[in-house]
Motif scaffolding. Structure first.
Motif, PDB file in Angstrom:
ATOM      1  N   ASP A  86       7.127  -7.244  24.395  1.00 50.23           N
ATOM      2  CA  ASP A  86       7.910  -7.700  23.244  1.00 50.23           C
ATOM      3  C   ASP A  86       8.144  -9.207  23.271  1.00 50.23           C
ATOM      4  OD1 ASP A  86       8.015  -5.072  22.471  1.00 50.23           O
ATOM      5  OD2 ASP A  86      10.106  -4.755  23.047  1.00 50.23           O
ATOM      6  N   TYR A  87       8.495  -9.740  24.429  1.00 50.85           N
ATOM      7  CA  TYR A  87       8.814 -11.170  24.516  1.00 50.85           C
ATOM      8  C   TYR A  87       7.565 -12.047  24.589  1.00 50.85           C
ATOM      9  CZ  TYR A  87      13.860 -10.626  24.761  1.00 50.85           C
ATOM     10  OH  TYR A  87      15.175 -10.369  24.442  1.00 50.85           O
ATOM     11  N   ARG A  88       6.394 -11.442  24.819  1.00 51.03           N
ATOM     12  CA  ARG A  88       5.147 -12.206  24.790  1.00 51.03           C
ATOM     13  C   ARG A  88       4.274 -11.862  23.581  1.00 51.03           C
ATOM     14  NH1 ARG A  88       3.130 -15.315  28.594  1.00 51.03           N
ATOM     15  NH2 ARG A  88       2.343 -16.221  26.651  1.00 51.03           N
ATOM     16  N   ARG A  89       4.787 -10.985  22.695  1.00 52.19           N
ATOM     17  CA  ARG A  89       4.022 -10.603  21.488  1.00 52.19           C
ATOM     18  C   ARG A  89       2.590 -10.230  21.895  1.00 52.19           C
ATOM     19  NH1 ARG A  89       2.441 -14.644  16.531  1.00 52.19           N
ATOM     20  NH2 ARG A  89       2.469 -13.176  14.792  1.00 52.19           N
ATOM     21  N   LYS A  90       2.517  -9.342  22.866  1.00 54.98           N
ATOM     22  CA  LYS A  90       1.265  -9.063  23.556  1.00 54.98           C
ATOM     23  C   LYS A  90       0.307  -8.258  22.682  1.00 54.98           C
ATOM     24  CE  LYS A  90      -0.393  -7.475  28.054  1.00 54.98           C
ATOM     25  NZ  LYS A  90       0.016  -6.870  29.354  1.00 54.98           N
ATOM     26  N   ILE A  91      -0.879  -8.792  22.498  1.00 57.59           N
ATOM     27  CA  ILE A  91      -1.895  -8.145  21.670  1.00 57.59           C
ATOM     28  C   ILE A  91      -2.269  -6.787  22.254  1.00 57.59           C
ATOM     29  CG2 ILE A  91      -4.295  -8.312  20.869  1.00 57.59           C
ATOM     30  CD1 ILE A  91      -3.929 -11.339  20.768  1.00 57.59           C
ATOM     31  N   GLY A  92      -2.443  -5.798  21.370  1.00 63.51           N
ATOM     32  CA  GLY A  92      -2.852  -4.466  21.794  1.00 63.51           C
ATOM     33  C   GLY A  92      -1.722  -3.584  22.292  1.00 63.51           C
ATOM     34  N   THR A  93      -0.478  -4.041  22.124  1.00 62.15           N
ATOM     35  CA  THR A  93       0.684  -3.257  22.540  1.00 62.15           C
ATOM     36  C   THR A  93       1.636  -3.103  21.358  1.00 62.15           C
ATOM     37  OG1 THR A  93       2.178  -5.071  23.175  1.00 62.15           O
ATOM     38  CG2 THR A  93       0.478  -4.425  24.775  1.00 62.15           C
ATOM     39  N   PRO A  94       2.628  -2.199  21.467  1.00 58.56           N
ATOM     40  CA  PRO A  94       3.620  -2.075  20.386  1.00 58.56           C
ATOM     41  C   PRO A  94       4.434  -3.353  20.160  1.00 58.56           C
ATOM     42  CG  PRO A  94       3.670  -0.133  21.784  1.00 58.56           C
ATOM     43  CD  PRO A  94       2.794  -1.136  22.481  1.00 58.56           C
ATOM     44  N   GLY A  95       4.386  -4.298  21.096  1.00 60.22           N
ATOM     45  CA  GLY A  95       5.109  -5.549  20.938  1.00 60.22           C
ATOM     46  C   GLY A  95       4.387  -6.583  20.099  1.00 60.22           C
ATOM     47  N   TYR A  96       3.163  -6.286  19.699  1.00 63.05           N
ATOM     48  CA  TYR A  96       2.404  -7.256  18.911  1.00 63.05           C
ATOM     49  C   TYR A  96       2.719  -7.091  17.426  1.00 63.05           C
ATOM     50  CZ  TYR A  96      -1.320  -9.875  16.723  1.00 63.05           C
ATOM     51  OH  TYR A  96      -2.008 -10.786  15.958  1.00 63.05           O
ATOM     52  N   ASN A  97       2.716  -8.216  16.709  1.00 63.12           N
ATOM     53  CA  ASN A  97       2.854  -8.181  15.252  1.00 63.12           C
ATOM     54  C   ASN A  97       2.010  -9.298  14.657  1.00 63.12           C
ATOM     55  OD1 ASN A  97       4.598 -10.723  14.492  1.00 63.12           O
ATOM     56  ND2 ASN A  97       5.550  -9.848  16.314  1.00 63.12           N
ATOM     57  N   ASN A  98       1.655  -9.161  13.397  1.00 59.13           N
ATOM     58  CA  ASN A  98       0.925 -10.226  12.680  1.00 59.13           C
ATOM     59  C   ASN A  98       1.799 -10.845  11.602  1.00 59.13           C
ATOM     60  OD1 ASN A  98       0.990  -8.173  10.834  1.00 59.13           O
ATOM     61  ND2 ASN A  98      -1.243  -7.885  10.718  1.00 59.13           N
ATOM     62  N   ARG A 151      13.434  -0.550  23.279  1.00 63.11           N
ATOM     63  CA  ARG A 151      13.852  -1.710  22.478  1.00 63.11           C
ATOM     64  C   ARG A 151      15.346  -2.033  22.619  1.00 63.11           C
ATOM     65  NH1 ARG A 151       9.054  -1.210  19.505  1.00 63.11           N
ATOM     66  NH2 ARG A 151       7.808  -2.953  20.282  1.00 63.11           N
ATOM     67  N   THR A 152      16.144  -1.127  23.187  1.00 59.08           N
ATOM     68  CA  THR A 152      17.555  -1.459  23.407  1.00 59.08           C
ATOM     69  C   THR A 152      17.677  -2.624  24.377  1.00 59.08           C
ATOM     70  OG1 THR A 152      18.274   0.811  22.952  1.00 59.08           O
ATOM     71  CG2 THR A 152      19.783  -0.588  24.201  1.00 59.08           C
ATOM     72  N   ALA A 153      16.918  -2.590  25.467  1.00 53.88           N
ATOM     73  CA  ALA A 153      16.954  -3.701  26.430  1.00 53.88           C
ATOM     74  C   ALA A 153      16.414  -4.978  25.796  1.00 53.88           C
ATOM     75  CB  ALA A 153      16.160  -3.342  27.679  1.00 53.88           C
ATOM     76  N   THR A 154      15.361  -4.883  24.984  1.00 51.44           N
ATOM     77  CA  THR A 154      14.834  -6.056  24.280  1.00 51.44           C
ATOM     78  C   THR A 154      15.926  -6.671  23.405  1.00 51.44           C
ATOM     79  OG1 THR A 154      12.601  -5.111  24.257  1.00 51.44           O
ATOM     80  CG2 THR A 154      13.072  -6.877  22.677  1.00 51.44           C
ATOM     81  N   HIS A 155      16.640  -5.828  22.674  1.00 48.68           N
ATOM     82  CA  HIS A 155      17.718  -6.255  21.776  1.00 48.68           C
ATOM     83  C   HIS A 155      18.851  -6.921  22.570  1.00 48.68           C
ATOM     84  CE1 HIS A 155      20.456  -5.479  18.192  1.00 48.68           C
ATOM     85  NE2 HIS A 155      21.358  -5.585  19.166  1.00 48.68           N
ATOM     86  N   GLU A 156      19.337  -6.246  23.618  1.00 44.91           N
ATOM     87  CA  GLU A 156      20.491  -6.758  24.368  1.00 44.91           C
ATOM     88  C   GLU A 156      20.161  -8.047  25.115  1.00 44.91           C
ATOM     89  OE1 GLU A 156      23.313  -5.709  23.746  1.00 44.91           O
ATOM     90  OE2 GLU A 156      22.696  -3.898  22.694  1.00 44.91           O
ATOM     91  N   ILE A 157      18.966  -8.138  25.669  1.00 41.24           N
ATOM     92  CA  ILE A 157      18.593  -9.379  26.349  1.00 41.24           C
ATOM     93  C   ILE A 157      18.472 -10.512  25.336  1.00 41.24           C
ATOM     94  CG2 ILE A 157      16.738 -10.501  27.660  1.00 41.24           C
ATOM     95  CD1 ILE A 157      16.363  -7.828  29.131  1.00 41.24           C
ATOM     96  N   GLY A 158      18.129 -10.178  24.088  1.00 38.21           N
ATOM     97  CA  GLY A 158      18.174 -11.188  23.032  1.00 38.21           C
ATOM     98  C   GLY A 158      19.562 -11.783  22.897  1.00 38.21           C
ATOM     99  N   HIS A 159      20.608 -10.943  22.950  1.00 37.45           N
ATOM    100  CA  HIS A 159      21.988 -11.447  22.935  1.00 37.45           C
ATOM    101  C   HIS A 159      22.264 -12.293  24.182  1.00 37.45           C
ATOM    102  CE1 HIS A 159      23.038  -9.242  19.416  1.00 37.45           C
ATOM    103  NE2 HIS A 159      23.143  -8.051  19.981  1.00 37.45           N
ATOM    104  N   TRP A 160      21.838 -11.814  25.332  1.00 37.89           N
ATOM    105  CA  TRP A 160      22.051 -12.527  26.602  1.00 37.89           C
ATOM    106  C   TRP A 160      21.420 -13.926  26.552  1.00 37.89           C
ATOM    107  CZ3 TRP A 160      18.627 -14.029  30.594  1.00 37.89           C
ATOM    108  CH2 TRP A 160      19.221 -14.313  31.835  1.00 37.89           C
ATOM    109  N   LEU A 161      20.373 -14.051  25.737  1.00 36.00           N
ATOM    110  CA  LEU A 161      19.689 -15.339  25.566  1.00 36.00           C
ATOM    111  C   LEU A 161      20.231 -16.146  24.387  1.00 36.00           C
ATOM    112  CD1 LEU A 161      16.043 -14.139  26.280  1.00 36.00           C
ATOM    113  CD2 LEU A 161      17.336 -15.773  27.664  1.00 36.00           C
TER     114      LEU A 161
END
Length: 411
Positions: free
Chosen positions: A95-107, A223-233
């Motif tokens: 998620d934090y690297r927008r990694k191609i080929g994973t659910p974290g990627y977007n266009n 995605r809960t950890a992705t969301h909460e670490i976003g707050h932490w950052l």
């Protein structure tokens, strides 16, 4: 057949019960406009400077404290497996690297690679080898994110200047998680600093990791950890925690409120633009895990600004090299010489686990401090200045026939 029908009904009830009473977390920090104005000024400074000390990929060491109620230590239930934990670290990096080929990627045209990576710490606070997973038994069966932060910290805590503490437990009160915002004294903007003992992230064990073990739908993509670490950052919810509020990011469209839908259908808001589409795919919304896969460029800029002005976040990132291999047998760095604060900080890095000792002597050769380490990895020593006295001191780090000497001035 009857047993199977009952099982299916129980699954449906559990899914609906878990999903319908849940909020991801309490309101975030949208009510501190002066802080956000400061962040925006720092973002503009960074744009004009073009380069900054925290540019490029940032790596963050993580410790996961599993707070469970299995008295015999058996895995299962709240004592989640190593595999479930590893899956969460994998999700964070996707998620934090927008990694191609994973659910974290977007266009998405405003989508950003946050250039932040997470790794389970290989060294504990005492310099011993670890897998970054700390399992602790507690007879307490559930914890509130609103009132039990210190209870969790008393059970398990590693220095938050060196580690991102994540406490995974059974949470009560209808919240999936909580994160401490990076408060502090930001260049004259004085806010109550978060106690370092509770500075971290709390996640419900049923929403930590991806599609395995105790993880429950619809919060089973990590995605809960992705969301909460976003707050932490330093990020806040995209609706600013008020009707048509702001998250201070121009590339996240205004939203009337949190999106609590269990589907990924479009949702429209009437804020500054009538019938504008909500960014339901943003990690800082409340949509279910399967909808989320976007951080934006403005959100990235805010996080980089936080990493530049939050002293604790800055220190954690600067100390991440403690966990990386070095070419020399021992590398010693004194953080601040002359010593003017309350502590002398000394960073020791080694290329493998080894025995070593640290000594500080006065000009007459008398020891004012000494400590021995056995089969230890790198670490940071914080030695109270009052133990050293004032004047010239000599720091020695000794390992076998290797010796490193540094001249200190203690003011």
């Amino acid at each position: 057949m009857k047993k199977r029908i009952l099982s299916v009904l129980f699954f449906i009830f559990s899914f609906q019960s878990f999903a319908q009473h849940i909020d991801r977390c309490p309101p975030s920090m949208g009510k501190y406009p002066r802080l956000h104005e400061l962040l925006n000024s720092k973002i503009e400074e960074k744009k004009n400077a073009r380069k900054s000390a925290n540019e490029g990929v940032v790596r963050i060491p993580v410790v996961v404290h599993v707070i469970h109620n299995n008295a015999n230590g058996a895995l299962g239930g709240t004592n989640i497996s190593d595999g479930q934990i590893l899956s969460q670290i994998e999700v964070l990096n996707e998620d934090y690297r927008r990694k191609i080929g994973t659910p974290g990627y977007n266009n998405h045209p405003d989508g950003a690679d946050m250039e932040i990576e997470f790794f389970l710490a290989p060294i504990d606070p005492e310099g011993r080898e670890t897998n970054g997973i700390n399992r602790v038994y507690s007879a307490k069966r559930s914890f509130s994110v609103l009132s039990d932060a210190y209870n969790l910290s008393d059970l398990a805590y590693w220095d938050s200047n060196r580690y991102l503490n994540i406490w995974v437990a059974n949470l009560s009160g209808g919240y999936l998680g909580f994160a401490e915002f990076p408060f502090g004294n930001f260049e004259g903007l004085e806010l109550q600093e978060v106690d370092e003992k509770i500075d971290g992230v709390i996640i419900d064990y049923r929403a930590f990791g991806r599609k395995m073990g105790a993880v429950e739908e619809p919060y089973n993509y990590g995605r809960t950890a992705t969301h909460e670490i976003g707050h932490w950052l330093g990020l806040i919810h995209i609706w600013g925690d008020e009707y048509c509020g702001t998250d201070f990011c121009d590339d996240t469209p205004p939203a009337e409120s949190a999106n609590r839908t269990l589907t990924c259908n479009d949702i429209l808001s009437n804020c500054r633009v009538r019938n504008s589409r909500n960014m339901i795919e943003n990690f800082l919304d409340y949509t279910v895990d399967s909808c989320m896969n976007v951080f934006t460029n403005d959100q990235k800029a805010r996080v980089r600004a936080i990493l530049g002005i939050s002293e604790r976040r800055k220190q954690l990132v600067a100390n991440a090299d403690l966990f990386f291999e070095v070419q020399e047998p021992i590398v010693v760095k004194v953080l601040g010489n002359p010593v003017v604060g309350e502590h002398l900080e000394c960073k020791i890095q080694v290329n493998q686990a080894r025995d070593y000792s640290v000594e500080i002597v006065d000009p007459l050769g008398r020891k004012v401090y000494s400590k021995n380490f056995t089969s230890a990895f790198g670490q940071i020593l914080k030695i109270p200045k009052k133990e050293l006295g004032q004047g010239v001191r000599h720091l020695k780090v000794i390992s076998g026939n290797l010796q490193f000497n540094y001249r200190l001035l203690v003011l």
